[in-house]
Design a protein around this motif. Structure first.
Motif, PDB file in Angstrom:
ATOM      1  N   PRO A 230       0.809  -1.216   0.000  1.00 47.53           N
ATOM      2  CA  PRO A 230       0.000   0.000   0.000  1.00 47.53           C
ATOM      3  C   PRO A 230       0.838   1.260   0.000  1.00 47.53           C
ATOM      4  CG  PRO A 230       0.004  -0.981   2.184  1.00 47.53           C
ATOM      5  CD  PRO A 230       0.722  -1.939   1.275  1.00 47.53           C
ATOM      6  N   TYR A 231       0.216   2.408  -0.294  1.00 44.59           N
ATOM      7  CA  TYR A 231       0.952   3.670  -0.465  1.00 44.59           C
ATOM      8  C   TYR A 231       1.677   4.099   0.809  1.00 44.59           C
ATOM      9  CZ  TYR A 231      -2.772   6.117   2.018  1.00 44.59           C
ATOM     10  OH  TYR A 231      -3.662   6.528   2.976  1.00 44.59           O
TER      11      TYR A 231
ATOM     12  N   TRP B  21      -6.013  -0.379  -6.669  1.00 50.08           N
ATOM     13  CA  TRP B  21      -6.185   0.934  -6.038  1.00 50.08           C
ATOM     14  C   TRP B  21      -6.586   1.967  -7.078  1.00 50.08           C
ATOM     15  CZ3 TRP B  21      -1.961   4.836  -4.512  1.00 50.08           C
ATOM     16  CH2 TRP B  21      -2.444   5.746  -3.552  1.00 50.08           C
ATOM     17  N   ASN B  22      -7.750   2.585  -6.867  1.00 47.79           N
ATOM     18  CA  ASN B  22      -8.253   3.608  -7.798  1.00 47.79           C
ATOM     19  C   ASN B  22      -7.711   4.984  -7.430  1.00 47.79           C
ATOM     20  OD1 ASN B  22      -9.946   2.085  -9.571  1.00 47.79           O
ATOM     21  ND2 ASN B  22     -11.458   1.894  -7.932  1.00 47.79           N
ATOM     22  N   ASN B  23      -6.390   5.118  -7.403  1.00 49.25           N
ATOM     23  CA  ASN B  23      -5.845   6.403  -7.006  1.00 49.25           C
ATOM     24  C   ASN B  23      -4.388   6.512  -7.392  1.00 49.25           C
ATOM     25  OD1 ASN B  23      -5.820   8.960  -5.842  1.00 49.25           O
ATOM     26  ND2 ASN B  23      -6.821   8.290  -3.948  1.00 49.25           N
ATOM     27  N   ALA B  24      -3.853   7.706  -7.249  1.00 48.19           N
ATOM     28  CA  ALA B  24      -2.425   7.976  -7.413  1.00 48.19           C
ATOM     29  C   ALA B  24      -2.119   9.120  -6.458  1.00 48.19           C
ATOM     30  CB  ALA B  24      -2.099   8.383  -8.848  1.00 48.19           C
ATOM     31  N   ALA B  25      -0.887   9.283  -6.079  1.00 46.12           N
ATOM     32  CA  ALA B  25      -0.570  10.346  -5.109  1.00 46.12           C
ATOM     33  C   ALA B  25       0.905  10.685  -5.141  1.00 46.12           C
ATOM     34  CB  ALA B  25      -0.971   9.905  -3.704  1.00 46.12           C
TER      35      ALA B  25
ATOM     36  N   SER C  18       6.559   4.699  -8.134  1.00 50.53           N
ATOM     37  CA  SER C  18       6.251   3.277  -7.938  1.00 50.53           C
ATOM     38  C   SER C  18       4.913   2.958  -8.586  1.00 50.53           C
ATOM     39  CB  SER C  18       6.173   2.936  -6.444  1.00 50.53           C
ATOM     40  OG  SER C  18       7.443   3.117  -5.829  1.00 50.53           O
ATOM     41  N   VAL C  19       4.883   1.884  -9.369  1.00 52.60           N
ATOM     42  CA  VAL C  19       3.632   1.428  -9.979  1.00 52.60           C
ATOM     43  C   VAL C  19       3.192   0.144  -9.280  1.00 52.60           C
ATOM     44  CG1 VAL C  19       4.017   2.540 -12.215  1.00 52.60           C
ATOM     45  CG2 VAL C  19       4.891   0.210 -11.809  1.00 52.60           C
ATOM     46  N   HIS C  20       1.939  -0.274  -9.560  1.00 54.22           N
ATOM     47  CA  HIS C  20       1.358  -1.446  -8.908  1.00 54.22           C
ATOM     48  C   HIS C  20       1.328  -1.281  -7.389  1.00 54.22           C
ATOM     49  CE1 HIS C  20       1.679  -3.023 -12.878  1.00 54.22           C
ATOM     50  NE2 HIS C  20       2.987  -3.180 -12.829  1.00 54.22           N
ATOM     51  N   VAL C  21       0.973  -0.046  -6.964  1.00 52.92           N
ATOM     52  CA  VAL C  21       0.819   0.217  -5.529  1.00 52.92           C
ATOM     53  C   VAL C  21      -0.588  -0.199  -5.103  1.00 52.92           C
ATOM     54  CG1 VAL C  21       0.767   2.025  -3.768  1.00 52.92           C
ATOM     55  CG2 VAL C  21       2.499   2.090  -5.585  1.00 52.92           C
TER      56      VAL C  21
ATOM     57  N   MET D 165       6.205   9.512  -6.195  1.00 54.94           N
ATOM     58  CA  MET D 165       4.874   9.298  -6.746  1.00 54.94           C
ATOM     59  C   MET D 165       4.504   7.829  -6.632  1.00 54.94           C
ATOM     60  SD  MET D 165       4.649  11.863  -9.963  1.00 54.94           S
ATOM     61  CE  MET D 165       6.127  11.308 -10.777  1.00 54.94           C
ATOM     62  N   VAL D 166       3.206   7.586  -6.396  1.00 57.87           N
ATOM     63  CA  VAL D 166       2.679   6.222  -6.319  1.00 57.87           C
ATOM     64  C   VAL D 166       1.439   6.115  -7.215  1.00 57.87           C
ATOM     65  CG1 VAL D 166       3.560   5.654  -4.024  1.00 57.87           C
ATOM     66  CG2 VAL D 166       1.364   6.822  -4.239  1.00 57.87           C
ATOM     67  N   TYR D 167       1.333   4.995  -7.929  1.00 57.69           N
ATOM     68  CA  TYR D 167       0.214   4.793  -8.854  1.00 57.69           C
ATOM     69  C   TYR D 167      -0.449   3.440  -8.593  1.00 57.69           C
ATOM     70  CZ  TYR D 167       2.548   8.527 -11.375  1.00 57.69           C
ATOM     71  OH  TYR D 167       3.139   9.725 -11.698  1.00 57.69           O
ATOM     72  N   GLY D 168      -1.782   3.494  -8.474  1.00 59.34           N
ATOM     73  CA  GLY D 168      -2.541   2.257  -8.378  1.00 59.34           C
ATOM     74  C   GLY D 168      -2.823   1.689  -9.761  1.00 59.34           C
ATOM     75  N   ASP D 169      -3.262   0.445  -9.785  1.00 53.33           N
ATOM     76  CA  ASP D 169      -3.618  -0.207 -11.055  1.00 53.33           C
ATOM     77  C   ASP D 169      -5.058   0.056 -11.443  1.00 53.33           C
ATOM     78  OD1 ASP D 169      -1.595  -3.004 -10.060  1.00 53.33           O
ATOM     79  OD2 ASP D 169      -1.111  -1.411 -11.487  1.00 53.33           O
TER      80      ASP D 169
END
Ligand code: L5W
Ligand code: CA
Ligand code: ZN
Length: 313
Positions: A49-50, A112-116, A105-108, A122-126
């Motif tokens: 998780p983020y 996860w319907n979000n990015a931050a 980071s990808v595949h966080v 930076m973190v990106y959900g799928d």
């Protein structure tokens, strides 16, 4: 060093092929470019998780210059695009203007319907595939997230209430300037099953239920006081400043995207501060436009009209 610099290639989230900087070492090519003079690196979070201490995760590598993870391809290539925008447009060297590494980071998380921007990277959900597809597939999303880092390094607008809505709006504004073909946010990754929609609209925030006038602002407790909703008020002002139009009986003559970006960048660096509210945003934009174009300029007049049109004085 330059000797190990190489060019990687791969298909992004929407199936488009792009190239980007990688580094060769010990038989592998790594998503870790240094050819711009700063480091831009992309990691696989492997679904932590983020808030995990295990971020950023594992640096992504390939045994050839071809990379097969679309989420990583776009996170990396779009981070380069955003760095280049700030460097080429404003001479800004990374988000801190001191050459800080840009880490993604990808595949966080899990679907996860979000990015931050989590303060350091930076973190990106799928995404869950219905509400969102993998979120690094939107250039405006990456521009939005990295602009949170720029804001943190400048005005550091407090992420709640009116200053929080401005924080969000500044990220939407530069996300839209970088993803320069529309005034929507998230359209490339939002609801893959529905064509033509977006998460937010700057040209008409009300299309997705966000206010386009200060009189209609949300004043409740949700979402840190509506930071992703009341951003629509300032987004509308920025849209009118650039494109022109009329709202609530006020005519605005547009000054274009480039001058609008210059005004907000200067306001962010010199006149906005952590507790700025909408009224101080108006003053900051007027002052920035005055510095750049002159007190009696058409640009200053447009700034005043754009904020009057959205009910901000
Ligand atoms: O507005 C945002 N964060 O503050 C979003 C939410 C969905 C897109 C990715 C991150 C935009
Ligand atoms: Ca867009
Ligand atoms: Zn945001």
């Amino acid at each position: 060093n330059a000797a190990n610099d190489a060019t990687g290639t791969g298909k992004g989230v929407l199936g488009d092929t792009k190239t980007f900087d990688v580094t060769y070492s010990g038989g592998y090519y790594y998503l870790d470019g240094t050819s711009r003079g700063i480091e831009i690196a992309t990691y696989d979070a492997k679904h932590v998780p983020y808030y995990s201490p295990n971020l950023p995760g594992t640096l992504i590598r390939s045994s050839s210059t071809t990379f097969s993870d679309p989420a990583a391809v776009d996170a990396h290539a779009y981070a380069e695009r955003v760095y280049d925008y700030y460097k080429n447009t404003f001479g800004r060297n990374s988000y801190d203007n001191k050459g800080a590494p840009i880490i993604s980071s990808v595949h966080v998380g899990n679907k996860w319907n979000n990015a931050a921007w989590i303060g350091t990277q930076m973190v990106y959900g799928d995404g869950d595939g219905t509400t969102f597809r993998t979120l690094s597939g939107g250039l405006d999303v990456i521009g939005h997230e990295l602009t949170h880092a720029v804001t943190q390094s400048t005005a550091d607008l407090i992420y709640q209430g009116e200053s929080g809505a401005l924080n969000e709006s500044i990220s939407d504004i530069f996300g839209a300037m970088i993803d320069s073909d529309d005034w929507d946010i998230g359209e490339d990754v939002y609801t893959p099953g529905i064509a033509g929609d977006a998460l937010r609209s700057m040209s008409d925030p009300t299309k997705y239920g966000d206010p386009d006038n200060y009189a209609n602002r949300y004043t409740g407790p949700d979402d840190n006081g509506g930071v992703h909703t009341n951003s629509g008020i300032n987004n509308k002002a920025a849209y009118l400043m650039a494109q022109g139009g009329s709202a609530y009986g006020v005519q605005v003559s547009g000054i274009g995207r480039a001058k609008t970006a210059n005004i907000y960048y200067r306001a962010l660096n010199y006149y906005l501060y952590s507790s700025s509210n909408f009224s101080s945003m108006r003053q900051a934009a007027i002052q920035a436009a005055t510095d750049l174009y002159g007190a009696n300029s058409a640009e200053v007049n447009t700034v005043k009209n754009a904020y009057s049109a959205v009910g901000v004085y």
